[in-house]
Motif scaffolding. Structure first.
Motif, short mmCIF file in Angstrom:
data_model
loop_
_atom_site.label_atom_id
_atom_site.label_comp_id
_atom_site.label_asym_id
_atom_site.label_seq_id
_atom_site.Cartn_x
_atom_site.Cartn_y
_atom_site.Cartn_z
N ALA A 286 -3.52 -6.57 -3.19
CA ALA A 286 -2.32 -7.26 -2.69
C ALA A 286 -1.79 -6.58 -1.44
O ALA A 286 -1.40 -7.25 -0.47
CB ALA A 286 -1.25 -7.31 -3.77
N ASN A 287 -1.79 -5.25 -1.41
CA ASN A 287 -1.31 -4.51 -0.24
C ASN A 287 -2.21 -4.75 0.97
O ASN A 287 -1.73 -4.86 2.11
CB ASN A 287 -1.22 -3.02 -0.54
CG ASN A 287 0.10 -2.65 -1.19
OD1 ASN A 287 1.15 -3.18 -0.83
ND2 ASN A 287 0.07 -1.75 -2.16
N GLU A 288 -3.52 -4.82 0.75
CA GLU A 288 -4.45 -5.12 1.85
C GLU A 288 -4.18 -6.50 2.43
O GLU A 288 -4.17 -6.69 3.65
CB GLU A 288 -5.90 -5.04 1.35
CG GLU A 288 -6.38 -3.62 1.05
CD GLU A 288 -7.77 -3.60 0.45
OE1 GLU A 288 -8.44 -4.66 0.46
OE2 GLU A 288 -8.18 -2.54 -0.05
N ALA A 289 -3.96 -7.46 1.53
CA ALA A 289 -3.66 -8.82 1.98
C ALA A 289 -2.32 -8.87 2.72
O ALA A 289 -2.18 -9.58 3.73
CB ALA A 289 -3.65 -9.78 0.79
N LEU A 290 -1.34 -8.12 2.23
CA LEU A 290 -0.04 -8.09 2.89
C LEU A 290 -0.11 -7.47 4.28
O LEU A 290 0.65 -7.85 5.18
CB LEU A 290 0.96 -7.31 2.03
CG LEU A 290 1.56 -8.10 0.85
CD1 LEU A 290 2.28 -7.17 -0.12
CD2 LEU A 290 2.51 -9.18 1.36
N GLU A 291 -1.01 -6.52 4.46
CA GLU A 291 -1.18 -5.93 5.78
C GLU A 291 -1.68 -6.99 6.78
O GLU A 291 -1.28 -7.00 7.95
CB GLU A 291 -2.16 -4.75 5.72
CG GLU A 291 -2.26 -3.96 7.02
CD GLU A 291 -0.90 -3.50 7.55
OE1 GLU A 291 -0.72 -3.54 8.78
OE2 GLU A 291 -0.04 -3.11 6.75
N GLN A 292 -2.55 -7.89 6.30
CA GLN A 292 -3.01 -9.00 7.14
C GLN A 292 -1.83 -9.90 7.51
O GLN A 292 -1.72 -10.38 8.65
CB GLN A 292 -4.07 -9.81 6.39
CG GLN A 292 -5.42 -9.14 6.27
CD GLN A 292 -6.13 -9.07 7.62
OE1 GLN A 292 -6.25 -10.07 8.33
NE2 GLN A 292 -6.60 -7.89 7.97
#
Length: 504
Positions: A286-292
Motif C-alpha cells: 500500500a505504501n509503494e502504491a501511495l508513493e506512486q
C-alpha cells in the motif's frame, strides 16, 4: 426553466468564468448597465435564492424571459470558454472547422483537419464521433478528392465504419452486462447467503465477462476489470478482487494518455486497489502504491482540472493517514496534520464539510494515541455535534465511541453517564446496536470503578471473542479497543499497547 436553475448555475462559476461571461456579453454590457448584467450581478452576490427580492426592480412581464435568456447566455459563455479544454470539444471543433473549409472548397485543408480529428477520436475511443468524421471524410473522398479510386474508398470507409460499429456494440453490451452486476450490488450489497452468491454467479455468466480478450477497446477492458473486482469483493474473494483492481491500475499505466484524459477514473481505480491492500494488511504494498499517487500531479504533465485536485488530495492524504494509524505510526500521522490543515485552507470552497469528516476522525485518533486528549476532543466535535445523513453513519458511530473513551481518559466521570445515554440514543436511531457497542456502553455506564484493572479485564474478556483472529473485524481498524483495554490492565499507554498487539 426551474426558477432557481439560473441562481444555481451562477453559483457554480469560478472567478475566471465570471470574468469571461462579462467579456462574452460584449461592449454593450461593459458598464454593467444592461438587464442581463444587472441580474447576473445580483444573483452572483446573493447568498440565498429569494425570487421576490432578486427580481424586484425588473418589469414583471419581462422576468421569466430575462431569466431564461440569461441562463442560456451563461451556458453559451461556458461552452465558448471551455470548448477546447476536453478531447471531445477539441475533436468537435476540428469537425466544425473542416466543415467551414469544405464549404469554401478548400478540400485538402479540410482533409487534413479530418485526419487530425480521426486520429484524436480513435486514440480516445470517441466511437460515435468517429462515425460523424467518417461520414464527412467519405463525402470528401468519394465526391471530390478520390473520385478516380471511388470503389477503393467506398470499401475503405465501409471497413472503418464496421470496425467502429463492432467496438461500439461490444462496449454497449459490456456496459449492459456490468450494469446488471452493479445494480444487484446497489440493492443487495455483499452476498450474505448462498442464494445471493448464486445470483451474482448467474450474472457473471455473460460471455463478455469470461475473459478480458472479449473486450474490443480500452473502455471495455476498464469495465471488465471493474466488474470482476466488484464481483469478487461481493462474494468474499478479497485477494482476487485486489488482483483485478491492480490489473485495472496497470492497464491505465500502460496507456498514459488515458490517465491524462481520465484522471479521476484512474484515481478512483487506485483508491479501490490501495484500500483493498490496506484491508488485507498488505501495508508495504500500500505504501509503494501511495508513493506512486504522491508523484501523480507531476506525472500528469498538466494542471489539475475540476475535481481532480480534491480527489487526489483525499486519496493520498486520507489513505496515508490510515496506513500510518493501522501500523501504529501515530507520530508520522501527527506530523502530517499541519500540512493537511494548510491544504484545507488552500482548497477553500472546493471542500465541503463532509469531505473533511474522515480527516477529523483520523486526527482525533492520532492525538488520542499520543495522549493529547483535549486536542482529540476538538477534532471530534464536528462528528459528535453534527450528523450528516449524506455521509456513512459508521464514521459518526465510531466518533461517538471514541468521544466516550477520551472523556474516560480525562477522568470526566460525572459527565460520562449523560454522554453514554446520549450515545446510546444516537446508536439506536442510526441503526441496530451491535454486541461490541452494547458491551462498551455497559462499561461506560458503570464508571467510575473502584478497581479499574478488574473492570478492564472484564471488558477485555467480553470484547476479545468478538475480535478474534485470524479473521479480525474491521471495527479494530477504526479504533483498537483491545489495545486500550490491555494498556489499562498492564499500565501501558495506548501507543505502546498497540505496538505490543501488532507484534503478536
Amino acid at each position: 426553466m426551474k426558477s432557481n436553475w439560473l441562481f444555481q448555475l451562477i453559483k457554480t462559476l469560478s472567478k475566471a468564468e465570471k470574468r469571461h461571461f462579462k467579456l462574452y456579453l460584449g461592449p454593450y454590457d461593459k458598464k454593467g448597465e444592461s438587464f442581463y448584467m444587472r441580474l447576473f450581478n445580483r444573483f452572483s452576490k446573493a447568498e440565498k435564492y429569494d425570487e421576490k427580492a432578486l427580481m424586484a426592480s425588473f418589469p414583471s412581464q419581462q422576468r421569466a424571459v430575462l431569466k431564461n435568456q440569461l441562463f442560456h447566455k451563461v451556458l453559451g459563455s461556458l461552452i465558448k470558454q471551455h470548448e477546447g479544454n476536453t478531447a471531445y470539444g477539441e475533436v468537435q471543433l476540428l469537425i466544425q472547422k473542416s466543415d467551414v473549409l469544405y464549404q469554401r472548397k478548400l478540400f485538402k485543408a479540410a482533409d487534413q483537419l479530418l485526419k487530425k480529428a480521426a486520429q484524436k477520436a480513435e486514440e480516445l475511443e470517441l466511437f460515435e464521433t468517429l462515425m460523424t468524421i467518417y461520414q464527412r471524410w467519405k463525402r470528401l473522398y468519394i465526391f471530390v478528392l478520390g473520385v478516380e479510386e471511388r470503389a477503393f474508398h467506398i470499401q475503405r470507409f465501409w471497413e472503418l465504419e464496421q470496425k467502429v460499429l463492432s467496438q461500439l456494440a461490444n462496449l454497449r453490451e459490456m456496459e449492459w452486462a456490468s450494469m446488471q452486476v452493479f445494480d444487484w450490488y446497489y440493492r443487495h450489497h455483499y452476498a450474505k447467503t448462498a442464494e445471493e452468491k448464486k445470483h451474482y454467479d448467474q450474472l457473471m455468466q455473460h460471455p463478455l465477462l469470461q475473459h478480458i480478450d472479449q473486450s474490443l477497446s480500452f473502455s471495455a477492458k476498464v469495465i471488465f476489470l471493474n466488474t470482476l473486482g466488484l464481483y469478487n469483493d461481493c462474494i468474499g474473494e478479497k485477494k482476487a478482487c485486489i488482483d483485478f483492481r491492480k490489473q485495472l491500475v496497470q492497464l491505465y499505466q500502460e496507456y498514459p494518455h488515458w490517465i491524462k484524459e481520465r484522471a479521476t477514473q484512474y484515481l478512483a481505480a487506485s483508491n479501490n486497489w490501495i484500500l483493498g491492500l490496506i484491508h488485507l494488511e498488505a501495508y508495504s504494498q500500500a505504501n509503494e502504491a501511495l508513493e506512486q499517487i504522491h508523484t501523480f500531479p507531476t506525472r500528469l504533465q498538466r494542471p489539475f482540472k475540476g475535481e481532480e485536485e480534491v480527489m487526489w488530495f483525499r486519496l493520498y492524504h486520507s489513505l496515508s493517514l490510515e496506513v500510518s494509524i493501522r501500523t501504529g505510526n501515530f507520530r508520522k500521522a501527527q506530523a502530517n496534520i499541519p500540512e493537511i490543515e494548510k491544504a484545507f485552507v488552500r482548497l477553500g470552497n472546493k471542500l465541503n464539510e463532509a469531505f473533511k469528516l474522515p480527516f477529523y476522525y483520523f486526527f482525533a485518533y492520532t492525538q488520542f494515541a499520543l495522549c493529547q486528549y483535549k486536542e482529540a476532543l476538538d477534532w471530534l466535535a464536528p462528528l459528535v455535534h453534527k450528523d450528516d445523513p449524506s455521509f456513512r453513519s459508521e464514521l459518526f458511530r465510531f466518533g461517538r465511541l471514541l468521544y466516550l473513551v477520551i472523556h474516560y481518559e480525562l477522568g470526566n466521570f460525572e459527565l460520562l453517564p449523560s454522554i453514554t445515554r446520549s450515545t446510546q440514543r444516537y446508536l439506536k436511531k442510526s441503526g441496530k446496536i451491535s454486541p461490541y457497542e452494547k458491551i462498551l456502553l455497559d462499561f461506560f455506564n458503570k464508571t467510575p470503578y473502584t478497581d479499574s484493572k478488574t473492570a478492564f479485564q472484564t471488558l477485555l474478556a467480553g470484547l476479545d471473542p468478538l475480535f478474534e483472529r485470524p479473521t479480525p473485524t474491521g471495527v479494530l481498524h477504526h479504533f483498537h479497543f483491545l489495545s486500550w483495554c490491555k494498556g489499562h490492565i498492564e499500565g501501558q499507554n495506548f501507543e505502546f499497547a498497540f505496538h505490543t498487539y501488532l507484534s503478536r
